[in-house]
Design an enzyme around this catalytic site. Structure first.
Site, PDB file in Angstrom:
ATOM      1  N   ASP A   1      17.014  -9.188 -23.474  1.00 24.15           N
ATOM      2  CA  ASP A   1      16.870  -8.174 -22.422  1.00 24.15           C
ATOM      3  C   ASP A   1      17.379  -8.655 -21.066  1.00 24.15           C
ATOM      4  O   ASP A   1      16.876  -8.257 -20.012  1.00 24.15           O
ATOM      5  CB  ASP A   1      15.401  -7.722 -22.287  1.00 24.15           C
ATOM      6  CG  ASP A   1      14.881  -7.161 -23.585  1.00 24.15           C
ATOM      7  OD1 ASP A   1      15.665  -6.516 -24.306  1.00 24.15           O
ATOM      8  OD2 ASP A   1      13.695  -7.383 -23.891  1.00 24.15           O
TER       9      ASP A   1
ATOM     10  N   LYS B   1      22.560  -7.624 -21.238  1.00 24.40           N
ATOM     11  CA  LYS B   1      23.819  -7.821 -21.976  1.00 24.40           C
ATOM     12  C   LYS B   1      24.589  -6.506 -22.103  1.00 24.40           C
ATOM     13  O   LYS B   1      25.810  -6.478 -21.963  1.00 24.40           O
ATOM     14  CB  LYS B   1      23.530  -8.390 -23.383  1.00 24.40           C
ATOM     15  CG  LYS B   1      22.844  -9.746 -23.360  1.00 24.40           C
ATOM     16  CD  LYS B   1      22.476 -10.219 -24.748  1.00 24.40           C
ATOM     17  CE  LYS B   1      21.377  -9.425 -25.405  1.00 24.40           C
ATOM     18  NZ  LYS B   1      20.051  -9.520 -24.762  1.00 24.40           N
TER      19      LYS B   1
ATOM     20  N   GLY C   1      18.046  -3.769 -28.117  1.00 25.27           N
ATOM     21  CA  GLY C   1      18.014  -2.538 -27.329  1.00 25.27           C
ATOM     22  C   GLY C   1      18.845  -2.782 -26.103  1.00 25.27           C
ATOM     23  O   GLY C   1      18.447  -3.541 -25.223  1.00 25.27           O
ATOM     24  N   HIS C   2      20.050  -2.236 -26.063  1.00 23.71           N
ATOM     25  CA  HIS C   2      20.980  -2.496 -24.964  1.00 23.71           C
ATOM     26  C   HIS C   2      21.160  -1.214 -24.157  1.00 23.71           C
ATOM     27  O   HIS C   2      21.515  -0.172 -24.710  1.00 23.71           O
ATOM     28  CB  HIS C   2      22.318  -3.006 -25.507  1.00 23.71           C
ATOM     29  CG  HIS C   2      22.188  -4.319 -26.233  1.00 23.71           C
ATOM     30  ND1 HIS C   2      23.230  -4.949 -26.847  1.00 23.71           N
ATOM     31  CD2 HIS C   2      21.116  -5.136 -26.406  1.00 23.71           C
ATOM     32  CE1 HIS C   2      22.815  -6.088 -27.380  1.00 23.71           C
ATOM     33  NE2 HIS C   2      21.526  -6.217 -27.135  1.00 23.71           N
TER      34      HIS C   2
ATOM     35  N   GLN D   1      19.703 -10.218 -28.745  1.00 21.66           N
ATOM     36  CA  GLN D   1      18.585 -11.127 -28.477  1.00 21.66           C
ATOM     37  C   GLN D   1      19.017 -12.181 -27.439  1.00 21.66           C
ATOM     38  O   GLN D   1      19.880 -11.902 -26.625  1.00 21.66           O
ATOM     39  CB  GLN D   1      18.062 -11.791 -29.759  1.00 21.66           C
ATOM     40  CG  GLN D   1      17.340 -10.836 -30.705  1.00 21.66           C
ATOM     41  CD  GLN D   1      18.254  -9.954 -31.541  1.00 21.66           C
ATOM     42  OE1 GLN D   1      19.148 -10.434 -32.216  1.00 21.66           O
ATOM     43  NE2 GLN D   1      18.050  -8.663 -31.496  1.00 21.66           N
TER      44      GLN D   1
ATOM     45  N   THR E   1      13.689 -14.827 -33.485  1.00 21.76           N
ATOM     46  CA  THR E   1      14.155 -13.809 -34.420  1.00 21.76           C
ATOM     47  C   THR E   1      14.729 -14.533 -35.639  1.00 21.76           C
ATOM     48  O   THR E   1      14.717 -15.768 -35.698  1.00 21.76           O
ATOM     49  CB  THR E   1      15.179 -12.859 -33.746  1.00 21.76           C
ATOM     50  OG1 THR E   1      15.406 -11.747 -34.619  1.00 21.76           O
ATOM     51  CG2 THR E   1      16.489 -13.566 -33.418  1.00 21.76           C
TER      52      THR E   1
ATOM     53  N   ARG F   1       7.014  -1.884 -25.478  1.00 18.75           N
ATOM     54  CA  ARG F   1       5.954  -2.819 -25.075  1.00 18.75           C
ATOM     55  C   ARG F   1       6.253  -3.352 -23.677  1.00 18.75           C
ATOM     56  O   ARG F   1       7.416  -3.570 -23.329  1.00 18.75           O
ATOM     57  CB  ARG F   1       5.914  -4.029 -26.035  1.00 18.75           C
ATOM     58  CG  ARG F   1       5.420  -3.692 -27.420  1.00 18.75           C
ATOM     59  CD  ARG F   1       5.489  -4.907 -28.321  1.00 18.75           C
ATOM     60  NE  ARG F   1       6.862  -5.273 -28.661  1.00 18.75           N
ATOM     61  CZ  ARG F   1       7.197  -6.347 -29.351  1.00 18.75           C
ATOM     62  NH1 ARG F   1       6.256  -7.180 -29.771  1.00 18.75           N
ATOM     63  NH2 ARG F   1       8.461  -6.604 -29.637  1.00 18.75           N
TER      64      ARG F   1
END
Ligand code: GDP
Ligand code: IMO
Ligand code: MG
Length: 431
Positions: A13, A16, A40-41, A224, A239, A303
């Site tokens: 996060d 990127k 999630g980009h 990631q 991950t 989250r």
């Protein structure tokens, strides 16, 4: 020699997506090479926000070829959902501009179920995964029982692999008290979704090889961050893929000599979603300020992200193990208005000072950050696009980080918007 690899240099996060979108104007091809829809980009273009999980961030620019490489684990139902959602926003996605490796591995519904069952079974030990089935899908890949996209044209292989996976998964499912895999239905669902994506599937390594001959510019989009890397991250709170730049080669099928410039995307402070050690984590009013101003809510799971001061020990280590040539420092505007800004410069463990993160999880949890404080700035940097327009204290902060990490900051971003970017050195010009 014209290829750039973008990786996250913290726990994900870092921004990127924004940087890949910005750089993609200069690239011919954008490639995802690891991870899956745990990513999630976020891109903001003329006030329109796009959130991408599986598709390379170049997809929003007309005329760019986007590739999903073999290193990715792919949930085909999520892929179709994401394609439809972007198409409804006016983005063109066809087999001409989106190609997917025939050796990428499938994420199936029982992978997602297993991910969630494990997370729920032990709240004390859970990893805080995205529950997308990433870990279980990579386990099946390493266990050599997965279905790869190229297998889908052969129904016999698909049936055989579903049987093999059931042999492995059913005892686990029985342990968690759920029904065995419904093999017949899974098989039917897989064949059904295959019909919707088959036009995109091809041996993309050949496409990349030809592009390299033609001196096309390739931009590799890491997902990631380096501290979530399976080998080099804060294991086991990581991950299940390798997130370092070297994997761009393996996860797409090109030689490592073609990875010419590695750009480490680095948030001007630190965040983390999920469990695991975080030496410079904050719990006071500074946390509130970073979380609120930075809008630190997870893109994928919603989250709240944990927040802390910049940790130069970690980023320096990451720069060294992943060959980062330049940094892109993001979200500088979030630090507007602080009286003082702290930077972790080393750790204390017992009576000792160290300048690296120890390998064991117990020591990682024990290290105490040692900070250096520098003066904050009182005017806003939001939207600034020129180095000379930054307040003196902001320049000093950046120069302090460069000295600590030993790598130059090439790019600085000052808002989510595509064009709010300061370029000191353009990676594509440097090669
Ligand atoms: P990624 O996973 O590395 O692509 O990053 P995410 O998209 O998950 O999270 C980064 C968030 O920061 C997104 O909401 C971006 O729109 C936002 N962002 C990116 N660059 C900047 C910046 O310079 N300033 C601010 N305020 N937000 C930014
Ligand atoms: P982007 O690409 C931040 C974290 C999860 C969890 C751990 C393992 O947007 O930077 P997984 O579902 O991968 O097995 O979860 O990794 N994680 C991320 N954190 N950004 C991401 O992606 C992440 N992808 C996974 O929160 O701690
Ligand atoms: Mg993200």
């Amino acid at each position: 020699m014209v290829n750039v690899v973008v990786i996250g240099s913290q726990w994900g996060d870092e921004g990127k997506g924004k940087l890949v979108d910005w750089l993609s104007s200069q690239a011919d091809i954008v490639v995802r090479f690891q991870g899956g829809h745990n990513a999630g980009h976020t891109l903001v273009i003329d006030d329109v926000t796009y959130k991408l999980s599986l598709l390379p961030s170049g997809i929003v620019r007309p005329g760019k070829l986007c590739i999903i490489g073999n290193g990715v684990v792919l949930d085909p139902w999520k892929l179709v959902e994401e394609i439809h959602s972007l198409q409804s926003e006016g983005v063109t996605i066809t087999p001409e501009n989106l190609k997917i490796s025939d050796t990428a591995t499938l994420i199936l519904p029982f992978h997602k179920e297993l991910d969630a069952m494990r997370e729920d079974s032990s709240p004390k030990n859970n990893l805080g995964t995205t529950r997308r089935g990433i870990g279980p899908a990579y386990e099946d890949k390493v266990g050599r029982r997965s279905i790869r996209l190229g297998d889908l044209k052969d129904p016999k292989t698909v049936k055989n692999r579903v049987d093999l996976m059931a042999l492995h998964h059913d005892p686990l499912r029985s342990y968690f008290g759920v029904n065995p895999i419904d093999k017949e239905n899974i098989y039917k669902d897989i064949m059904n979704i295959f019909s919707k994506i088959k036009g995109h599937i091809s041996p993309v390594w050949q496409e990349l090889r030809n592009s390299i001959y033609q001196k096309k510019k390739i931009l590799f989009e890491g997902a990631q961050g380096a501290l979530l890397d399976l080998d080099h991250g804060t294991y086991p709170y990581v991950t299940s893929s390798n997130t370092l730049a070297g994997y761009a080669s393996i996860g797409s099928g090109i030689g490592p000599q073609h990875l010419n410039y590695i750009l480490g995307i680095t948030k001007a402070y630190t965040t983390r979603v999920g469990s695991g050690p975080f030496p410079s984590e904050l719990f006071d009013k500074n946390f509130d300020q970073l979380a609120k101003r930075g809008n630190e809510i997870g893109t994928v799971t919603g989250r709240p992200r944990r927040c802390g001061w910049f940790d130069s020990v970690l980023v320096k280590q990451v720069a060294q193990i992943s060959g980062i040539k330049g940094l892109a420092l993001t979200k500088l505007d979030v630090l507007d208005g602080f009286d003082e800004i702290k930077i972790c410069i080393k750790y204390k463990i017992g009576n000792k000072f160290i300048d690296y993160i120890p390998s064991s999880i117990s020591e990682q949890s024990e290290v105490e950050p040692v900070y250096e404080s520098i003066r904050g700035w009182k005017t806003s940097v939001r939207g600034i696009r020129n180095w000379l327009d930054l307040p003196r204290e902001a320049k000093e902060y950046i120069q302090f980080l460069e000295k600590q990490i030993g790598v130059d900051v090439d790019i600085i971003t000052t808002s989510p918007e595509r064009e709010d970017t300061i370029v000191k050195r353009n990676p594509f010009d440097e090669i």
